[in-house]
Design a protein around this motif. Structure first.
Motif, short mmCIF file in Angstrom:
data_model
loop_
_atom_site.label_atom_id
_atom_site.label_comp_id
_atom_site.label_asym_id
_atom_site.label_seq_id
_atom_site.Cartn_x
_atom_site.Cartn_y
_atom_site.Cartn_z
N ASP A 154 0.78 -1.19 0.17
CA ASP A 154 -0.03 -0.05 0.01
C ASP A 154 0.93 1.31 0.04
OD1 ASP A 154 -2.75 -1.02 0.00
OD2 ASP A 154 -2.06 -1.94 2.06
N ILE A 155 1.98 1.11 0.69
CA ILE A 155 2.68 2.50 0.63
C ILE A 155 3.24 2.95 -0.65
CG2 ILE A 155 5.21 3.24 1.24
CD1 ILE A 155 5.16 1.18 3.46
N ALA A 156 3.46 2.18 -1.60
CA ALA A 156 3.62 2.73 -3.20
C ALA A 156 2.66 3.49 -3.63
CB ALA A 156 4.00 1.46 -3.89
N HIS A 157 1.48 3.34 -3.24
CA HIS A 157 0.21 4.16 -3.63
C HIS A 157 -0.20 5.12 -3.05
CE1 HIS A 157 0.01 0.49 -6.35
NE2 HIS A 157 -0.10 -0.29 -5.59
N LEU A 158 0.52 5.56 -1.87
CA LEU A 158 0.04 6.82 -1.01
C LEU A 158 1.32 7.73 -0.90
CD1 LEU A 158 -1.25 4.57 1.96
CD2 LEU A 158 -2.75 5.97 0.26
N PRO A 159 1.09 8.98 -1.89
CA PRO A 159 2.21 9.92 -2.03
C PRO A 159 3.03 10.13 -0.70
CG PRO A 159 0.45 10.52 -3.27
CD PRO A 159 -0.22 9.36 -2.34
N ALA A 160 2.41 10.50 0.25
CA ALA A 160 3.09 10.92 1.54
C ALA A 160 4.05 9.95 2.01
CB ALA A 160 2.37 11.38 2.60
N MET A 161 3.58 8.44 2.14
CA MET A 161 3.96 7.48 2.59
C MET A 161 5.09 7.24 1.64
SD MET A 161 2.72 6.31 5.70
CE MET A 161 3.03 4.67 5.65
N ARG A 162 4.95 7.10 0.29
CA ARG A 162 5.88 6.72 -0.57
C ARG A 162 7.06 7.60 -0.57
NH1 ARG A 162 3.07 6.87 -4.92
NH2 ARG A 162 3.89 8.98 -5.50
N GLY A 222 13.20 5.29 -1.60
CA GLY A 222 14.24 6.13 -1.83
C GLY A 222 14.28 6.93 -2.98
N LYS A 223 15.30 7.57 -3.43
CA LYS A 223 15.21 8.35 -4.84
C LYS A 223 15.09 7.41 -6.01
CE LYS A 223 17.62 12.55 -3.11
NZ LYS A 223 18.82 13.51 -3.16
N ASP A 224 15.50 6.16 -5.87
CA ASP A 224 15.64 4.96 -7.12
C ASP A 224 14.39 4.67 -7.11
OD1 ASP A 224 15.33 3.70 -4.50
OD2 ASP A 224 17.21 2.29 -5.19
N GLY A 225 13.27 5.04 -6.30
CA GLY A 225 11.75 4.57 -6.30
C GLY A 225 11.81 3.15 -5.83
N LYS A 226 12.62 2.70 -4.82
CA LYS A 226 12.56 1.28 -4.51
C LYS A 226 12.38 1.54 -2.94
CE LYS A 226 15.33 -0.71 -7.72
NZ LYS A 226 16.68 -1.60 -8.20
N PRO A 227 11.67 0.70 -2.15
CA PRO A 227 11.56 0.69 -0.61
C PRO A 227 12.99 0.93 -0.14
CG PRO A 227 10.50 -1.24 -1.43
CD PRO A 227 11.20 -0.65 -2.75
N LEU A 228 13.18 1.63 1.10
CA LEU A 228 14.42 1.88 1.58
C LEU A 228 14.91 0.59 2.12
CD1 LEU A 228 13.48 5.16 3.65
CD2 LEU A 228 15.16 5.06 1.82
N ALA A 229 16.07 0.19 1.90
CA ALA A 229 16.95 -0.98 2.65
C ALA A 229 17.24 -0.58 3.72
CB ALA A 229 17.95 -1.39 1.59
N GLU A 230 17.68 -1.76 4.64
CA GLU A 230 18.32 -1.76 5.84
C GLU A 230 19.71 -1.24 5.67
OE1 GLU A 230 20.19 -5.18 8.76
OE2 GLU A 230 18.65 -5.73 7.51
N GLY A 231 19.85 -0.04 6.81
CA GLY A 231 21.10 0.69 6.76
C GLY A 231 21.05 1.78 6.17
N ALA A 232 20.10 2.02 5.31
CA ALA A 232 20.08 3.40 4.53
C ALA A 232 19.69 4.44 5.42
CB ALA A 232 18.85 3.29 3.46
N ILE A 233 20.32 5.77 5.21
CA ILE A 233 20.32 6.61 6.11
C ILE A 233 18.77 7.57 6.08
CG2 ILE A 233 21.23 8.76 7.25
CD1 ILE A 233 22.82 6.30 7.91
N LEU A 282 -1.22 7.01 6.94
CA LEU A 282 -1.46 8.50 6.79
C LEU A 282 -0.48 8.89 7.50
CD1 LEU A 282 -5.21 9.25 7.17
CD2 LEU A 282 -3.98 8.60 5.02
N MET A 283 0.38 9.78 6.94
CA MET A 283 1.59 10.85 7.74
C MET A 283 1.25 12.17 7.67
SD MET A 283 5.34 9.34 6.40
CE MET A 283 6.10 10.02 7.75
N VAL A 284 1.38 12.37 8.74
CA VAL A 284 1.05 14.08 9.27
C VAL A 284 2.25 14.74 10.08
CG1 VAL A 284 -0.25 15.82 10.43
CG2 VAL A 284 -1.42 13.80 9.34
N ASP A 285 3.01 15.59 9.70
CA ASP A 285 4.09 16.34 10.35
C ASP A 285 5.28 15.48 10.67
OD1 ASP A 285 2.85 19.10 10.06
OD2 ASP A 285 1.35 18.48 11.62
#
Length: 603
Positions: free
Chosen positions: A217-225, A230-241, A450-453
């Protein structure tokens, strides 16, 4: 008659999962310049009693300390709590700092967008207090909230995603109340570790990375995505800052202006706007719901088990009551004389759990809206009668709720309401011996999505029964305006007969929390397991249905013996997250569940 039941080796089947999720604590803290925070922490110095050592060769590390200790689901949260204790803060101060960091590093499980329950042991007065920060339904919500146009319950996923599932968050107001009554350090100081991490960035923990990758679902929700990809359009990997400047700004505002900034300021307005803009179904939340929210200080629910006083949270949480009922029924059995690795002890726990869940489903709800017969459900004669329904050689199928002398005009939802296995738990002991046992949640992984602030909003309203009535009778846990949904959270503190602390424990896990906590208490109180042994022990539990055995552990060996007794068995992963601190021989002994990223730290 059986192999492993309540305690045993953690088993080889879960080793891959655990090794994948072991947090690289030393390297992580070095990378963030936090090694000074954990310098001098205890190590695995406590030797288990011979009987327990013979039964369990695998356990979580038992961390030993003399002055103070913290344990949480994330090393950075634990480090923040230890930092506050070293600055002279007390248990309440440390818990607030830890929750702020968990909002950042464990957003899939808890945060200021959700709620929680907190137990506090006041060492000076030898008294336990309980604080209710459970979310509330909007004032205009009603029993139709999760029904379709034909009056039938909608599916859980449809209910979860979007503003209709979001309750008014309560955790921040609850922490504010506890701090006003007990805090030692200034409120603004408690948010500094979280602000620092949010601005400087932190490595994505293993369980957060896994949760992002597993959530389509995260991929379809702009604020969450935008935040979790990441900038590469992929889910953040373990260890990414990961940086969260929005949350840093939120915490700066809350630190400077207190909890009122959240409930009377721009945050309430932002949440209401977000909830209404993203509601998959109509939502009735208004800013006035935030202004009306109150955290509630309640009487703790304390009962006697063996030579101990076990204290938990009362309604609207069902956790403390169900655990107390399970222990009350098992008081009629001499578990200590039974083999901890035998089928009999496990069968007794399963049967007591069925009976407790039957009562939970019928009677427990928000006491402000429904009269919950707590005294009747915990009366010694009532529990003796319930214990009398347990047969050593034959499992009951489905337990029925007990009849109490003051029957309520409430029904029981005909379906088993789904509760996601999420949430977080932390424990703290400070230099003065004050204790916090605190469970918090946003319900499902990533809540309402949903993300807020900078923080994630809860979907706790799905903890209500979707059916408002059953067989012509109103269901106790139905949706009502201003009502708190029933919870399974079970923060627990155990005292001895002189009201001196013995241990503090709790776990995430939805309705499984009750089984996790009850099992750990029995292990430590009846068989003197260490916190590390109790945290790592394979799980067997029951929610008045099939008996659940933890997949990939030695507990699976017990399945044939339990099936022979008539138990219906399901083998599945059981992802607890126990955090425990025990008082033994003048020392603090802590442990964090090896199934998650957590750690215990102390001096």
């Amino acid at each position: 008659m059986g192999s492993l039941s309540l305690l045993g080796n953690a088993g080889s089947g879960n080793q891959a999962e655990r090794s994948d999720h072991v947090y690289p604590l030393k390297g992580l803290l070095l990378a963030l310049g936090l090694m000074l925070v954990v310098a001098g922490c205890g190590s695995d110095q406590n030797v288990p009693p011979p009987r327990m050592a013979a039964l369990s060769s695998t356990r979580a590390a038992d961390v030993v300390a003399d002055r103070h200790m913290v344990a949480s689901a994330n090393p950075l949260a634990s480090a923040a709590g230890l930092e506050i204790l070293r600055q002279g803060g007390n248990a309440i101060d440390a818990a607030i700092a830890m929750q702020a960091v968990l909002t950042l590093v464990e957003p899939q499980s808890s945060g200021i967008g959700g709620g929680g329950f907190l137990l506090h042991y006041n060492a000076a007065r030898q008294k336990i207090e309980s604080y209710d920060g459970r979310e509330t339904a909007p004032t205009q919500a009603n029993g139709d909230l999760f029904l379709d146009k034909n009056g039938q319950p909608i599916d859980f996923h449809s209910a979860q995603i979007g503003g209709q599932s979001t309750g008014v968050p309560g955790v921040l107001r609850m922490l504010d109340l506890a701090h006003r009554e007990h805090g030692r350090l200034a409120w603004p100081k408690l948010f500094q570790p979280a602000i620092r991490l949010a601005e400087q960035g932190f490595p994505v923990p293993p369980r957060l990375a896994a949760a992002i990758a597993e959530d389509p679902d995260i991929a379809h929700l702009p604020a969450m995505r935008n935040y979790f990809y990441g900038k590469d359009g992929k889910p953040l990997a373990e260890g990414a800052i990961l940086h969260n400047p929005a949350l840093a700004a939120t915490f700066r505002d809350i630190a400077a202006h207190g909890a009122d900034a959240f409930y009377f300021g721009r945050f309430a307005q932002d949440i209401v706007a977000t909830v209404n803009a993203h509601a998959g179904r109509p939502t009735a939340m208004q800013v006035s719901d935030f202004k009306a929210y109150r955290a509630v200080k309640r009487e703790p629910l304390c009962t006697t088990y063996r030579a101990y006083r076990v204290c938990g949270m009362g309604p609207p949480s069902s956790g403390g009551l169900a655990v107390a009922q399970i222990l009350g029924m098992l008081n009629h059995s001499d578990l200590a004389s039974l083999p901890p690795n035998g089928a009999t002890a496990t069968h007794l726990l399963i049967e007591a759990s069925k009976l407790a869940f039957a009562d939970r489903d019928r009677y427990v709800a928000d006491p402000a809206k429904v009269r919950v017969p707590v005294r009747a459900l915990l009366a010694p004669e009532y529990l003796a009668g319930r214990a009398g329904q347990i047969h050593l050689n034959q499992a009951m199928d489905v337990a029925q709720p007990g009849r109490i002398s003051d029957p309520l005009t409430v029904g029981q939802a005909s379906e088993h309401q789904f509760e996601p296995l999420s949430t977080s738990h932390l424990v703290v002991v400070d230099d003065s011996g004050n204790i916090v046992s605190f469970t918090s949640s946003i319900e499902s992984a990533f809540g309402a999505h949903l993300m807020v602030d900078g923080f994630v909003l809860n979907n706790e309203l799905t903890d209500f029964s979707f059916r408002p009535a059953d067989k012509g009778r109103a269901v106790a846990n139905r949706v009502e305006g201003g009502k708190r949904p029933r919870s399974s959270m079970a923060p627990t503190i155990v005292l001895d007969q002189r009201d001196r602390p013995v241990l503090a424990v709790g776990s995430p896990g939805g309705p499984n929390i009750i089984g996790y906590v009850a099992q750990s208490l029995i292990l430590m109180l009846d068989w003197q397991a260490t916190p590390g042994e109790a945290a790592a022990a394979p799980h067997i539990l029951n929610r008045n249905g099939p008996s659940l055995i933890e997949e990939g552990t030695a507990a699976e060996k017990l399945a044939p013996a339990l099936a022979q007794l008539g138990q219906k068995i399901e083998i599945r992963p059981l992802m607890s997250g126990l955090n425990i601190i025990a008082f033994r021989r003048g020392q603090l002994i802590g442990a964090s569940d090896p199934r998650r990223d957590g750690v215990a730290l102390g001096d």
